[in-house]
Motif scaffolding. Structure first.
Motif: not given
Length: 285
Positions: A110-115, A132-139, A213-217
């Protein structure tokens, strides 16, 4: 035709937004799939003009609509990008996408995009709204819609994710220039969230993500949400508004930005708490 990724877009009466989005992605020459929930304007006509594949499904909430889209469109590309109709792809993000080669990303799912979010023409830069990062692209077949939320939609995926920090999505709902539209929409959203939170209090709903708190967005936001649910009803909107305005420098967003932070960070949150109290009172809690 782009064989690397496809776009899925949700729509409902988006004739004011859809051309803006489709123009920003048309030169990527990727397949476009649009799930509409019963538009009565020119949304479907516009979708057809851009060669999109269209399905119609009655709307319940965003997570369920995305789940329907992922399960019912016949997508042949290895990657999927899910976008909202009121977003558009910036040239920097376009460059990242046109250069995208699946073999270069064999190690991630997965890839997070910035918004960048805009309200009534104003970029909301502070108050925790950027970056603000959103998971927008994924397999395909790996990314799913998180059905454990009624309103705050997110895609989730197993395995490693990465962040594209410098390629932005611009998001601006032009319908919200009419403040009555914004209020009516958030009146409905408050019902969804209040119901969801009462279910969480009753342990009939749980988080899909592991809060960290140390994970992905999204895991970080899950941690903050878990903390939010523990705060006293009625008090937490005041605390949150102060946090956004002072600690997150929302006051620097100017008059329009401050209005947004008040409406979204205080008025809306207080309305949710009021509805939670009513729901619990009706059930004798």
């Amino acid at each position: 035709m782009n064989e690397n990724f496809s776009f899925i877009i949700l729509t409902y009466n988006e004739q004011i937004h859809l051309p803006r989005l489709l123009e920003s992605i048309k030169d990527l020459q990727a397949p476009i799939f649009i799930l509409d929930s019963g538009s009565t304007d020119d949304t479907l006509k516009i979708a057809t003009q851009y060669g999109a594949t269209v399905k119609i499904n009655s709307f319940i909430n965003h997570p369920k609509q995305w789940d329907f889209a992922l399960r019912n469109f016949e997508i042949s590309t290895p990657w999927i990008i899910g976008l909202d109709a009121d977003q558009k792809v910036t040239p920097a993000l376009f460059k990242l996408l046109i250069d995208f080669k699946p073999e270069d990303y064999s190690h991630v799912n997965g890839i997070y995009f910035n918004r960048k979010n805009f309200f009534q023409g104003k970029w909301i830069r502070f108050g925790g709204y950027f970056p603000f990062y959103q998971l927008k692209m994924f397999r395909k077949g790996v990314g799913i819609s998180d059905l454990n939320e009624n309103m705050d939609h997110r895609f989730i995926t197993s395995g490693k994710t990465i962040i594209w920090k410098n390629g932005y999505l611009l998001e601006e709902n032009l319908k919200e220039n009419d403040i009555n539209f914004w209020i009516d929409k958030h009146e409905h959203y408050s019902d969804l969230i209040a119901t969801e939170e009462v279910e969480r209090m009753n342990n009939t709903r749980s988080q899909s993500l592991k809060p960290s708190l140390l994970g992905n967005p999204d895991e970080q936001r899950a941690w903050l949400k878990r903390l939010w649910w523990k705060l006293p009803l009625g008090f937490r909107p005041y605390l949150y508004f102060a946090y956004r305005m002072i600690f997150k420098l929302g006051i620097l967003d100017g008059s329009t930005g401050i209005r947004f932070h008040y409406l979204q960070g205080f008025w809306f949150r207080r309305l949710v708490d009021q509805k939670i109290k009513k729901l619990r009172s009706r059930s004798g809690q």
